[in-house]
Design an enzyme around this catalytic site. Sequence first.
Site, PDB file in Angstrom:
ATOM      1  N   ASN A   9       0.874  -1.163   0.000  1.00 31.93           N
ATOM      2  CA  ASN A   9       0.000   0.000   0.000  1.00 31.93           C
ATOM      3  C   ASN A   9       0.919   1.222   0.000  1.00 31.93           C
ATOM      4  OD1 ASN A   9      -1.439   2.319   1.005  1.00 31.93           O
ATOM      5  ND2 ASN A   9      -3.036   0.967   1.785  1.00 31.93           N
ATOM      6  N   GLU A  37      -4.037   1.791  -2.734  1.00 27.10           N
ATOM      7  CA  GLU A  37      -4.163   3.203  -2.354  1.00 27.10           C
ATOM      8  C   GLU A  37      -3.243   4.077  -3.209  1.00 27.10           C
ATOM      9  OE1 GLU A  37      -5.190   5.607   1.765  1.00 27.10           O
ATOM     10  OE2 GLU A  37      -4.107   3.701   1.911  1.00 27.10           O
ATOM     11  N   TYR A 121      -7.616  -3.701  -2.208  1.00 28.88           N
ATOM     12  CA  TYR A 121      -7.557  -2.704  -1.139  1.00 28.88           C
ATOM     13  C   TYR A 121      -8.893  -2.736  -0.406  1.00 28.88           C
ATOM     14  CZ  TYR A 121      -7.302   1.789   1.275  1.00 28.88           C
ATOM     15  OH  TYR A 121      -7.317   2.780   2.242  1.00 28.88           O
ATOM     16  N   ASP A 162      -3.738  -4.963   0.788  1.00 29.59           N
ATOM     17  CA  ASP A 162      -4.068  -4.438   2.109  1.00 29.59           C
ATOM     18  C   ASP A 162      -5.485  -4.895   2.437  1.00 29.59           C
ATOM     19  OD1 ASP A 162      -4.613  -3.026   4.376  1.00 29.59           O
ATOM     20  OD2 ASP A 162      -4.286  -1.030   3.503  1.00 29.59           O
ATOM     21  N   ASN A 164      -6.730  -5.030   5.460  1.00 25.59           N
ATOM     22  CA  ASN A 164      -7.237  -4.220   6.575  1.00 25.59           C
ATOM     23  C   ASN A 164      -7.920  -5.050   7.658  1.00 25.59           C
ATOM     24  OD1 ASN A 164      -6.684  -1.372   6.714  1.00 25.59           O
ATOM     25  ND2 ASN A 164      -7.738  -1.148   4.755  1.00 25.59           N
ATOM     26  N   ASP A 264       3.331   4.384   4.981  1.00 24.20           N
ATOM     27  CA  ASP A 264       3.131   3.872   6.332  1.00 24.20           C
ATOM     28  C   ASP A 264       3.029   2.347   6.336  1.00 24.20           C
ATOM     29  OD1 ASP A 264       0.720   3.993   4.986  1.00 24.20           O
ATOM     30  OD2 ASP A 264      -0.435   4.785   6.662  1.00 24.20           O
ATOM     31  N   HIS A 265       3.022   1.726   5.143  1.00 28.81           N
ATOM     32  CA  HIS A 265       3.103   0.280   4.990  1.00 28.81           C
ATOM     33  C   HIS A 265       4.507  -0.098   4.507  1.00 28.81           C
ATOM     34  CE1 HIS A 265      -1.346  -0.721   4.971  1.00 28.81           C
ATOM     35  NE2 HIS A 265      -1.368   0.606   4.844  1.00 28.81           N
TER      36      HIS A 265
END
Length: 273
Positions: A9, A37, A121, A162, A164, A264-265
């Site tokens: 991501n 993303e 995603y 991702d 989540n 951030d991934h």
Amino acid sequence: MTLTIATVNVNGLRAAVRKGMPDWLADTPADVITLQEVRAPGDLLAGLVGDEWSIMGEASELKGRAGVAIAARTALESIDLEGVRRGLPGLSAASHTGRWLETELEDPLGDGRALTVISCYMHSGNTEKPQTMTDKYEFLDVMMQRLADLRAGGGHVLLTGDINIAHTEWDIKNWKGNRKSAGFLPEERAYLDRLMEEHGWVDVHRTLHGDGPGPYTWWSQRGKAFDNDAGWRIDYQIATPELAARATSVQVDRAPSYDTRWSDHAPLVISYA
């Protein structure tokens, strides 16, 4: 010979490029990269990867949101650019767009079987905004059926991206404090239970790494989450059993320090024999 697949991501392609993603791209051994993303038009992505890669994507109808892509090295002659499938069948709401992309590789492992690669995603969800959880469960329901249909075709299938959802307590550092948080709700985790325990799909990262905490793939931008490795493992490569049995190595390309991160991934990179 191996086929190496990475998933990441990027948390906005423009920002990732500005922060150093091209350096990772130049060094990665990956033959196929799935991105989530992206939040950028296809021409920007094509300009990043260059002629060395074939690129395909699915943008979100919501401007500046979501967006998924798959990049494959042009030397990988088995890629079927005509076989790209965008979106999950039956999910037409704008909130569901830019979240699912499939492409097919023709016999990349030399066993006479095609490989369908998916970049997903998943909705993150928010327990304080019920519609976001409704969207997530709706997406998960349709995803489960789509995976069953693909597997029934007889080829290898690899779900990447991702998702989540942190599946177990090993997949989130502060699991006790997040038992009522989206991404670690029992109802969400039950989907992964069914996928793996009832339907036989394999979490390749966990299988190769073995039992124990992490390795995490996402850390909050707030506080000292990255420095303290207080992360979540929410990026996956989930495979049909025959493909999972070919997995030989896994690594999480975690940045050496907070200020060298370009997302951030962290990329999840797995090789298949």
